[in-house]
Write a protein that holds these residues in place. Structure first.
Motif, short mmCIF file in Angstrom:
data_model
loop_
_atom_site.label_atom_id
_atom_site.label_comp_id
_atom_site.label_asym_id
_atom_site.label_seq_id
_atom_site.Cartn_x
_atom_site.Cartn_y
_atom_site.Cartn_z
N THR A 161 -20.87 -9.17 -8.28
CA THR A 161 -20.29 -8.49 -7.13
C THR A 161 -19.06 -7.76 -7.64
N LYS A 162 -18.95 -6.48 -7.30
CA LYS A 162 -17.83 -5.66 -7.76
C LYS A 162 -17.18 -5.02 -6.54
N VAL A 163 -15.84 -5.08 -6.45
CA VAL A 163 -15.11 -4.54 -5.31
C VAL A 163 -14.11 -3.49 -5.80
N HIS A 164 -14.09 -2.33 -5.15
CA HIS A 164 -13.10 -1.30 -5.42
C HIS A 164 -12.45 -0.93 -4.10
N SER A 165 -11.14 -0.77 -4.11
CA SER A 165 -10.42 -0.29 -2.95
C SER A 165 -9.67 0.97 -3.36
N PHE A 166 -9.67 1.95 -2.47
CA PHE A 166 -8.97 3.19 -2.78
C PHE A 166 -8.61 3.91 -1.49
N SER A 167 -7.67 4.83 -1.61
CA SER A 167 -7.28 5.72 -0.52
C SER A 167 -7.54 7.15 -0.98
N LEU A 168 -8.10 7.96 -0.11
CA LEU A 168 -8.39 9.34 -0.47
C LEU A 168 -7.13 10.05 -0.92
N GLY A 169 -7.26 10.78 -2.03
CA GLY A 169 -6.15 11.58 -2.54
C GLY A 169 -5.11 10.81 -3.32
N LYS A 170 -5.27 9.49 -3.46
CA LYS A 170 -4.31 8.69 -4.21
C LYS A 170 -5.00 8.08 -5.42
N GLU A 171 -4.29 8.10 -6.55
CA GLU A 171 -4.86 7.51 -7.76
C GLU A 171 -5.02 6.01 -7.59
N SER A 172 -6.18 5.50 -7.97
CA SER A 172 -6.48 4.07 -7.88
C SER A 172 -6.98 3.58 -9.22
N GLU A 173 -6.75 2.30 -9.47
CA GLU A 173 -7.31 1.70 -10.68
C GLU A 173 -8.63 1.03 -10.31
N MET A 174 -9.65 1.31 -11.08
CA MET A 174 -10.97 0.74 -10.86
C MET A 174 -11.44 0.09 -12.15
N THR A 175 -12.50 -0.69 -12.04
CA THR A 175 -13.05 -1.38 -13.20
C THR A 175 -14.48 -0.92 -13.42
N GLY B 35 -9.93 5.10 8.31
CA GLY B 35 -9.23 6.36 8.08
C GLY B 35 -9.51 6.85 6.67
N THR B 36 -8.45 6.95 5.87
CA THR B 36 -8.62 7.42 4.49
C THR B 36 -8.65 6.27 3.48
N ASP B 37 -8.65 5.02 3.98
CA ASP B 37 -8.70 3.85 3.11
C ASP B 37 -10.12 3.29 3.07
N PHE B 38 -10.58 2.96 1.85
CA PHE B 38 -11.94 2.47 1.66
C PHE B 38 -11.94 1.18 0.84
N THR B 39 -12.85 0.30 1.16
CA THR B 39 -13.19 -0.83 0.31
C THR B 39 -14.69 -0.73 0.09
N TYR B 40 -15.06 -0.72 -1.16
CA TYR B 40 -16.44 -0.48 -1.57
C TYR B 40 -16.90 -1.69 -2.39
N THR B 41 -17.88 -2.44 -1.88
CA THR B 41 -18.36 -3.65 -2.55
C THR B 41 -19.82 -3.47 -2.94
N THR B 42 -20.12 -3.67 -4.21
CA THR B 42 -21.49 -3.61 -4.70
C THR B 42 -21.94 -5.03 -5.00
N LYS B 43 -23.09 -5.42 -4.43
CA LYS B 43 -23.61 -6.77 -4.63
C LYS B 43 -25.00 -6.72 -5.25
N THR B 44 -25.18 -7.54 -6.29
CA THR B 44 -26.50 -7.75 -6.90
C THR B 44 -26.63 -9.25 -7.14
N PRO B 45 -27.81 -9.73 -7.53
CA PRO B 45 -27.93 -11.15 -7.86
C PRO B 45 -27.09 -11.54 -9.08
N ILE B 46 -26.66 -10.55 -9.87
CA ILE B 46 -25.95 -10.83 -11.11
C ILE B 46 -24.44 -10.74 -10.96
#
Length: 154
Positions: free
Chosen positions: A86-100, A73-84
């Motif tokens: 792995t970074k994961v962000h979770s967010f919901s559309l229209g809602k403020e989220s904390e990311m790194t 739906g409007t909830d996302f988990t976004y994972t970026t993977k490299t050999p060096i």
């Protein structure tokens, strides 16, 4: 748009210019070290926080991340993977989220959907992610530089 799936980056435009403008980047080097030849090796992690020197830019050019997006739906988990890293962000559309950020700094961001595109804006950059045919295209603008990443589903 359905962004769900595993995506492999195959093309990146203006990575070098973008990294130079972003200024601070963190690259995590993982390896094993011995204190002496008889001691067992132990893992080390070296963080390099600095502007993007030529060696770091060259190394990053050779890394093509894999991105895994889970959309419910409007909830996302976004994972970026490299050999060096792995970074994961979770967010919901229209809602403020904390990311790194790559350099470890936390920031708040609201992602919105507009005409089938995911748009995130902060004081330092704007990111627009969209599906174009079989490709996912992310365009990030920071200052005068624009970085474009193209991925295919795998």
């Amino acid at each position: 748009m359905d962004f769900s799936g595993t995506w492999k980056v195959y093309s990146e435009d203006n990575l070098e210019g973008f990294l130079k403008v972003v200024g601070k980047n963190v690259f995590i080097f993982k390896g094993l070290v011995r204190s002496n030849m008889r001691a067992p090796p132990f893992p080390i992690f070296v963080l390099c926080i600095q502007g993007a020197p030529e060696m770091v830019i060259k190394m990053r050019k050779n890394i093509k991340p894999v991105v895994v997006i889970e959309q419910n739906g409007t909830d996302f988990t976004y994972t970026t993977k490299t050999p060096i890293y792995t970074k994961v962000h979770s967010f919901s559309l229209g809602k403020e989220s904390e990311m790194t950020a790559a350099d470890g700094r936390r920031f708040k961001c609201t992602v919105r959907e507009e005409n089938g595109k995911l748009i995130a804006e902060t004081e330092k950059f704007t990111s627009v992610r969209e599906i174009q045919g079989d490709d996912m295209v992310e365009t990030i603008t920071a200052g005068p530089e624009t970085f474009i990443s193209r991925s295919k589903r795998v």
